[in-house]
Design a protein around this motif. Structure first.
Motif, PDB file in Angstrom:
ATOM      1  N   ALA A  16       0.837  -1.194   0.000  1.00 24.14           N
ATOM      2  CA  ALA A  16       0.000   0.000   0.000  1.00 24.14           C
ATOM      3  C   ALA A  16       0.875   1.247   0.000  1.00 24.14           C
ATOM      4  O   ALA A  16       0.600   2.222  -0.715  1.00 24.14           O
ATOM      5  N   ASP A  17       1.933   1.210   0.795  1.00 24.56           N
ATOM      6  CA  ASP A  17       2.891   2.317   0.789  1.00 24.56           C
ATOM      7  C   ASP A  17       3.431   2.531  -0.622  1.00 24.56           C
ATOM      8  O   ASP A  17       3.479   3.652  -1.128  1.00 24.56           O
ATOM      9  N   THR A  18       3.834   1.412  -1.268  1.00 28.74           N
ATOM     10  CA  THR A  18       4.449   1.500  -2.586  1.00 28.74           C
ATOM     11  C   THR A  18       3.479   2.031  -3.628  1.00 28.74           C
ATOM     12  O   THR A  18       3.800   2.916  -4.421  1.00 28.74           O
ATOM     13  N   ILE A  19       2.263   1.468  -3.636  1.00 29.30           N
ATOM     14  CA  ILE A  19       1.267   1.882  -4.630  1.00 29.30           C
ATOM     15  C   ILE A  19       0.884   3.344  -4.453  1.00 29.30           C
ATOM     16  O   ILE A  19       0.884   4.133  -5.399  1.00 29.30           O
ATOM     17  N   ILE A  20       0.558   3.719  -3.226  1.00 24.81           N
ATOM     18  CA  ILE A  20       0.058   5.075  -2.983  1.00 24.81           C
ATOM     19  C   ILE A  20       1.173   6.104  -3.175  1.00 24.81           C
ATOM     20  O   ILE A  20       0.954   7.176  -3.750  1.00 24.81           O
ATOM     21  N   VAL A  21       2.380   5.770  -2.718  1.00 19.94           N
ATOM     22  CA  VAL A  21       3.504   6.685  -2.941  1.00 19.94           C
ATOM     23  C   VAL A  21       3.778   6.825  -4.435  1.00 19.94           C
ATOM     24  O   VAL A  21       3.977   7.930  -4.956  1.00 19.94           O
ATOM     25  N   GLY A  22       3.786   5.703  -5.156  1.00 21.90           N
ATOM     26  CA  GLY A  22       4.048   5.751  -6.590  1.00 21.90           C
ATOM     27  C   GLY A  22       2.989   6.525  -7.348  1.00 21.90           C
ATOM     28  O   GLY A  22       3.289   7.285  -8.283  1.00 21.90           O
ATOM     29  N   LYS A  23       1.730   6.361  -6.947  1.00 16.81           N
ATOM     30  CA  LYS A  23       0.625   7.017  -7.646  1.00 16.81           C
ATOM     31  C   LYS A  23       0.536   8.506  -7.335  1.00 16.81           C
ATOM     32  O   LYS A  23       0.277   9.328  -8.211  1.00 16.81           O
ATOM     33  N   PHE A  24       0.713   8.857  -6.059  1.00 17.76           N
ATOM     34  CA  PHE A  24       0.406  10.225  -5.633  1.00 17.76           C
ATOM     35  C   PHE A  24       1.632  11.084  -5.344  1.00 17.76           C
ATOM     36  O   PHE A  24       1.497  12.298  -5.169  1.00 17.76           O
ATOM     37  N   VAL A  25       2.811  10.464  -5.263  1.00 15.79           N
ATOM     38  CA  VAL A  25       4.015  11.261  -5.041  1.00 15.79           C
ATOM     39  C   VAL A  25       4.931  11.214  -6.263  1.00 15.79           C
ATOM     40  O   VAL A  25       5.420  12.248  -6.704  1.00 15.79           O
ATOM     41  N   GLY A  26       5.142  10.019  -6.840  1.00 13.33           N
ATOM     42  CA  GLY A  26       5.931   9.949  -8.062  1.00 13.33           C
ATOM     43  C   GLY A  26       6.892   8.787  -8.095  1.00 13.33           C
ATOM     44  O   GLY A  26       7.083   8.065  -7.103  1.00 13.33           O
ATOM     45  N   THR A  27       7.525   8.605  -9.250  1.00 12.92           N
ATOM     46  CA  THR A  27       8.423   7.472  -9.464  1.00 12.92           C
ATOM     47  C   THR A  27       9.632   7.513  -8.545  1.00 12.92           C
ATOM     48  O   THR A  27      10.097   6.487  -8.047  1.00 12.92           O
ATOM     49  N   LYS A  28      10.181   8.710  -8.306  1.00  9.30           N
ATOM     50  CA  LYS A  28      11.362   8.793  -7.430  1.00  9.30           C
ATOM     51  C   LYS A  28      11.003   8.423  -5.991  1.00  9.30           C
ATOM     52  O   LYS A  28      11.801   7.787  -5.290  1.00  9.30           O
ATOM     53  N   ALA A  29       9.828   8.830  -5.551  1.00  8.91           N
ATOM     54  CA  ALA A  29       9.398   8.447  -4.209  1.00  8.91           C
ATOM     55  C   ALA A  29       9.174   6.938  -4.134  1.00  8.91           C
ATOM     56  O   ALA A  29       9.493   6.298  -3.126  1.00  8.91           O
ATOM     57  N   LEU A  30       8.638   6.361  -5.216  1.00 11.66           N
ATOM     58  CA  LEU A  30       8.486   4.905  -5.288  1.00 11.66           C
ATOM     59  C   LEU A  30       9.848   4.231  -5.175  1.00 11.66           C
ATOM     60  O   LEU A  30      10.021   3.252  -4.440  1.00 11.66           O
ATOM     61  N   ALA A  31      10.815   4.750  -5.898  1.00 13.27           N
ATOM     62  CA  ALA A  31      12.167   4.189  -5.833  1.00 13.27           C
ATOM     63  C   ALA A  31      12.756   4.338  -4.430  1.00 13.27           C
ATOM     64  O   ALA A  31      13.482   3.459  -3.951  1.00 13.27           O
ATOM     65  N   ALA A  32      12.442   5.446  -3.752  1.00 13.10           N
ATOM     66  CA  ALA A  32      12.962   5.670  -2.394  1.00 13.10           C
ATOM     67  C   ALA A  32      12.438   4.609  -1.437  1.00 13.10           C
ATOM     68  O   ALA A  32      13.195   4.018  -0.657  1.00 13.10           O
ATOM     69  N   VAL A  33      11.133   4.362  -1.494  1.00 11.15           N
ATOM     70  CA  VAL A  33      10.551   3.317  -0.650  1.00 11.15           C
ATOM     71  C   VAL A  33      11.118   1.958  -1.031  1.00 11.15           C
ATOM     72  O   VAL A  33      11.493   1.148  -0.184  1.00 11.15           O
ATOM     73  N   GLY A  34      11.216   1.715  -2.346  1.00 15.23           N
ATOM     74  CA  GLY A  34      11.734   0.431  -2.817  1.00 15.23           C
ATOM     75  C   GLY A  34      13.179   0.200  -2.453  1.00 15.23           C
ATOM     76  O   GLY A  34      13.583  -0.934  -2.186  1.00 15.23           O
ATOM     77  N   SER A  35      13.967   1.252  -2.417  1.00 14.10           N
ATOM     78  CA  SER A  35      15.394   1.093  -2.121  1.00 14.10           C
ATOM     79  C   SER A  35      15.639   0.639  -0.681  1.00 14.10           C
ATOM     80  O   SER A  35      16.718   0.151  -0.353  1.00 14.10           O
ATOM     81  N   THR A  36      14.631   0.803   0.176  1.00 13.92           N
ATOM     82  CA  THR A  36      14.744   0.344   1.561  1.00 13.92           C
ATOM     83  C   THR A  36      14.143  -1.053   1.745  1.00 13.92           C
ATOM     84  O   THR A  36      14.090  -1.565   2.868  1.00 13.92           O
ATOM     85  N   GLY A  37      13.689  -1.663   0.648  1.00 11.67           N
ATOM     86  CA  GLY A  37      12.993  -2.940   0.750  1.00 11.67           C
ATOM     87  C   GLY A  37      13.809  -4.032   1.409  1.00 11.67           C
ATOM     88  O   GLY A  37      13.288  -4.832   2.190  1.00 11.67           O
ATOM     89  N   THR A  38      15.111  -4.076   1.118  1.00 10.88           N
ATOM     90  CA  THR A  38      15.936  -5.124   1.719  1.00 10.88           C
ATOM     91  C   THR A  38      16.129  -4.896   3.221  1.00 10.88           C
ATOM     92  O   THR A  38      16.198  -5.849   3.994  1.00 10.88           O
ATOM     93  N   ILE A  39      16.196  -3.632   3.619  1.00  8.58           N
ATOM     94  CA  ILE A  39      16.296  -3.343   5.052  1.00  8.58           C
ATOM     95  C   ILE A  39      14.985  -3.682   5.741  1.00  8.58           C
ATOM     96  O   ILE A  39      14.961  -4.230   6.851  1.00  8.58           O
ATOM     97  N   MET A  40      13.866  -3.356   5.067  1.00 10.42           N
ATOM     98  CA  MET A  40      12.552  -3.745   5.586  1.00 10.42           C
ATOM     99  C   MET A  40      12.490  -5.257   5.769  1.00 10.42           C
ATOM    100  O   MET A  40      11.981  -5.763   6.777  1.00 10.42           O
ATOM    101  N   PHE A  41      13.004  -5.980   4.782  1.00  4.19           N
ATOM    102  CA  PHE A  41      12.996  -7.438   4.864  1.00  4.19           C
ATOM    103  C   PHE A  41      13.860  -7.923   6.026  1.00  4.19           C
ATOM    104  O   PHE A  41      13.501  -8.879   6.724  1.00  4.19           O
ATOM    105  N   LEU A  42      14.981  -7.264   6.243  1.00  7.19           N
ATOM    106  CA  LEU A  42      15.849  -7.635   7.351  1.00  7.19           C
ATOM    107  C   LEU A  42      15.124  -7.445   8.684  1.00  7.19           C
ATOM    108  O   LEU A  42      15.134  -8.330   9.550  1.00  7.19           O
ATOM    109  N   ILE A  43      14.487  -6.285   8.846  1.00  2.76           N
ATOM    110  CA  ILE A  43      13.770  -6.007  10.092  1.00  2.76           C
ATOM    111  C   ILE A  43      12.620  -6.996  10.285  1.00  2.76           C
ATOM    112  O   ILE A  43      12.497  -7.659  11.318  1.00  2.76           O
ATOM    113  N   TYR A  44      11.784  -7.083   9.262  1.00  2.00           N
ATOM    114  CA  TYR A  44      10.615  -7.965   9.349  1.00  2.00           C
ATOM    115  C   TYR A  44      11.036  -9.417   9.503  1.00  2.00           C
ATOM    116  O   TYR A  44      10.502 -10.158  10.337  1.00  2.00           O
ATOM    117  N   GLY A  45      12.034  -9.841   8.701  1.00  3.81           N
ATOM    118  CA  GLY A  45      12.482 -11.222   8.765  1.00  3.81           C
ATOM    119  C   GLY A  45      13.076 -11.580  10.108  1.00  3.81           C
ATOM    120  O   GLY A  45      12.829 -12.665  10.645  1.00  3.81           O
TER     121      GLY A  45
END
Length: 455
Positions: free
Chosen positions: A37-66
Motif C-alpha cells: 500500500a505504501d508503494t502503490i500510494i507513494v508511486g501514484k500520488f508522489v511519483g516514481t522517485k518516491a516509489l524508488a525511495a521506498v523500494g530502495s529500503t525494501g531489503t532493510i525492511m525485509f531484514l527487520i521484518y524477517g
C-alpha cells in the motif's frame, strides 16, 4: 482445554495442513499490503522517485521484518511442542520466556537500526536523488520495531496452539487501516514517503493490541500466573538457541538481498522502481510458500512434542506436494499477466517500467519449485527444534545471491540482478533436502530411542 485451539497430532495431515495454511496465506498477503500500500500510494500520488525511495529500503525492511518473524517463531517452537505434549503449565512458561526475550531484543534492534541507518544506506549506494526520502521512511519503520514485535509474537503464540484464523482477522483489519492512513497522511497532509511509514507503524501496533485483547478475553489457557513469569534459565537458553539462529537465518538472507540491492542501485532509479514493483508482485504470489513453511513448522513442532515421527514425515510429504502444484499455477500466472500489475504502482512511466518488470517475473517464476523446498524444509526442520542446521541454508542463500550480485554489478546486468534469488533458492534447496533425510532417518531415531541429539 486443548481442543479449544487445534491439535495437529491427530486427523488427516493433508486436511489440517491445507486448512491451517490458507488463513496464514491470506494473512501474509495482507501483511504485504502494509508495504505494498505504501508503494502503490507513494508511486501514484508522489511519483516514481518516491516509489524508488521506498523500494530502495525494501531489503532493510525485509531484514527487520524477517528478523522479527524468525525470532518470534523460534521463541514459540517450544510452545507448540509443549502444547502437542499436553503440558499446559510448561507451555505457559514458554510464552513468558518468549515475551521477555522479545522485549529485550526488540529494544536492542530499535536502537541499533536507528543509529546505523544513514551509513547503511550510503553503503548500499542509495541514489542521491532519493536518499532523503529513503532515510525518512526507514527511520520511522525502525522506530516502530516494537509494534512489529508485539503482533508477530502474539500471532506466533496463537499459531503454535493451532489457531491461524484469529491473527488473520486482525491483520486484515490493520491492513485496511494502513491503506486509509496512507491516503490521509500522503494526500491530505502531504507527508510523502514518511507518511506511509507512520501509517505502517500505527497499523502494526493496532494488530498487536487486537491480538493481545483477544488472548486476554478468549484464550484462558494463556492467562498467566506469577509463577509462569519466572521461566528457568535453561528454558530461556533453549529458546534463544532456537530463536536467534532462526532470526539470523533471515538476516543472512537479507544481507544477500542487500548485496543485490546495491548492484541494482548502480543501474539507476528507473530500474530500481521497476525492480521494486516486480518484487512486490512476486511477494504477493510467494506468500503461499511462507504460509506452508509456517504450517509445517507448527505441525512438526506439535508432533515432535507427541513423539510421532511417521506423522512428521507425512507432513513434509503433503506440504511438498501442495507447494509443487501451487508452483506451476503461480509461475503460469506471473510469467504471463503479472507484468500488467505494474499499473497498480505508477501512473507515470508505466510503459517504461513494464518490460523490466516482466524480465524479473520470468526469472523468478521459473524457479518456484526450489523456493517450495526452501520454505517447507527450512521451516519444518526449525519446527522440530533445530536452530543451527537450517541457518546453514541461509548461508547457502547468501553465497548464491552474493555471487550473482557481484557478477551483475561487474557487468551492470539487470538480468543478473533478477537471477540472484533463483541462484540462492537452488543452492539452499539442495542443502535442505540432505539435512532433512539425515534428521528423519538418523537423528529423530536417536532422540526417541533415548539417545542425545547431535546438531
Amino acid at each position: 482445554m486443548k481442543t479449544a485451539q487445534q491439535d495437529m497430532t491427530t486427523g488427516s495431515p493433508a486436511r489440517i495442513i491445507l486448512g491451517f495454511t490458507l488463513p496464514i496465506f491470506i494473512g501474509n498477503v495482507f501483511q504485504q499490503f502494509y508495504n505494498m500500500a505504501d508503494t502503490i500510494i507513494v508511486g501514484k500520488f508522489v511519483g516514481t522517485k518516491a516509489l524508488a525511495a521506498v523500494g530502495s529500503t525494501g531489503t532493510i525492511m525485509f531484514l527487520i521484518y524477517g528478523f522479527v518473524v524468525g525470532m518470534t517463531a523460534g521463541f514459540t517452537v517450544l510452545t507448540a511442542q509443549k502444547f502437542g505434549a499436553g503440558d499446559m503449565p510448561a507451555m505457559r512458561r514458554t510464552v513468558a520466556g518468549a515475551s521477555i526475550l522479545s522485549l529485550l531484543v526488540g529494544l536492542i534492534l530499535t536502537a541499533a537500526f536507528m543509529l546505523l541507518m544513514k551509513p547503511w544506506l550510503q553503503l548500499m549506494h542509495t541514489p542521491s536523488d532519493i536518499f532523503a526520502d529513503a532515510y525518512a521512511y526507514i527511520m520511522i519503520i525502525s522506530a516502530g520495531i516494537l509494534a512489529q514485535m508485539l503482533y508477530n509474537l502474539l500471532a506466533s503464540i496463537l499459531r503454535a496452539l493451532g489457531n491461524s484464523r484469529v491473527p488473520l482477522y486482525f491483520l486484515i483489519l490493520s491492513a485496511l487501516l494502513n491503506i486509509v492512513l496512507d491516503l490521509v497522511f500522503i494526500i491530505v497532509f502531504h507527508m510523502g514517503a514518511a507518511g506511509a511509514a507512520v501509517a505502517t507503524v500505527i497499523s502494526q501496533g493496532v494488530s498487536g493490541v487486537l491480538c493481545l485483547l483477544y488472548i486476554i478475553k478468549k484464550v484462558p489457557m494463556l492467562h498467566m500466573t506469577r509463577e509462569d513469569w519466572h521461566p528457568s534459565g535453561a528454558l530461556l537458553k533453549t529458546q534463544i538457541g532456537i530463536g536467534i539462529p532462526m532470526a539470523l537465518q533471515y538476516s543472512i538472507t537479507a544481507i544477500g538481498t542487500m548485496m543485490v540491492q546495491s548492484a541494482l542501485n548502480i543501474l539507476g532509479s528507473t530500474l530500481v522502481a521497476a525492480f521494486t514493483a516486480a518484487s512486490k508482485i512476486e511477494q504477493v504470489v510467494t506468500q503461499a510458500y511462507v504460509a506452508l513453511g509456517t504450517t509445517i513448522a507448527t505441525f512438526g513442532a506439535q508432533n515432535m512434542g507427541a513423539g510421532n515421527v511417521p506423522r512428521i514425515r507425512q507432513g513434509f510429504k503433503v506440504s511438498t506436494i501442495i507447494g509443487i502444484i501451487y508452483s506451476f499455477l503461480a509461475a503460469a500466472l506471473i510469467m504471463t499477466v503479472g507484468k500488467y500489475m505494474t499499473y497498480l504502482f505508477v501512473s507515470e512511466d508505466a510503459g517504461l517500467l513494464i518490460r523490466s518488470v516482466d524480465i524479473y517475473l520470468k526469472c523468478v517464476g521459473a524457479f518456484f519449485i526450489p523456493l517450495t523446498i526452501v520454505n517447507v524444509y527450512r521451516n519444518g526442520i526449525q519446527g522440530l527444534g533445530y536452530g543451527l542446521l537450517p541457518m546453514m541454508a541461509g548461508v547457502a542463500e547468501l553465497v548464491g545471491r552474493g555471487v550473482a550480485a557481484v557478477i551483475a554489478a561487474g557487468q551492470k546486468s539487470y538480468v543478473g540482478v533478477c537471477l540472484a534469488s533463483p541462484a540462492a533458492w537452488v543452492l539452499a534447496a539442495a542443502l535442505l533436502i540432505g539435512m532433512y533425510y539425515y534428521i528423519v532417518k538418523v537423528d529423530l531415531r536417536r532422540i526417541f530411542s533415548g539417545k542425545p541429539r547431535k546438531e
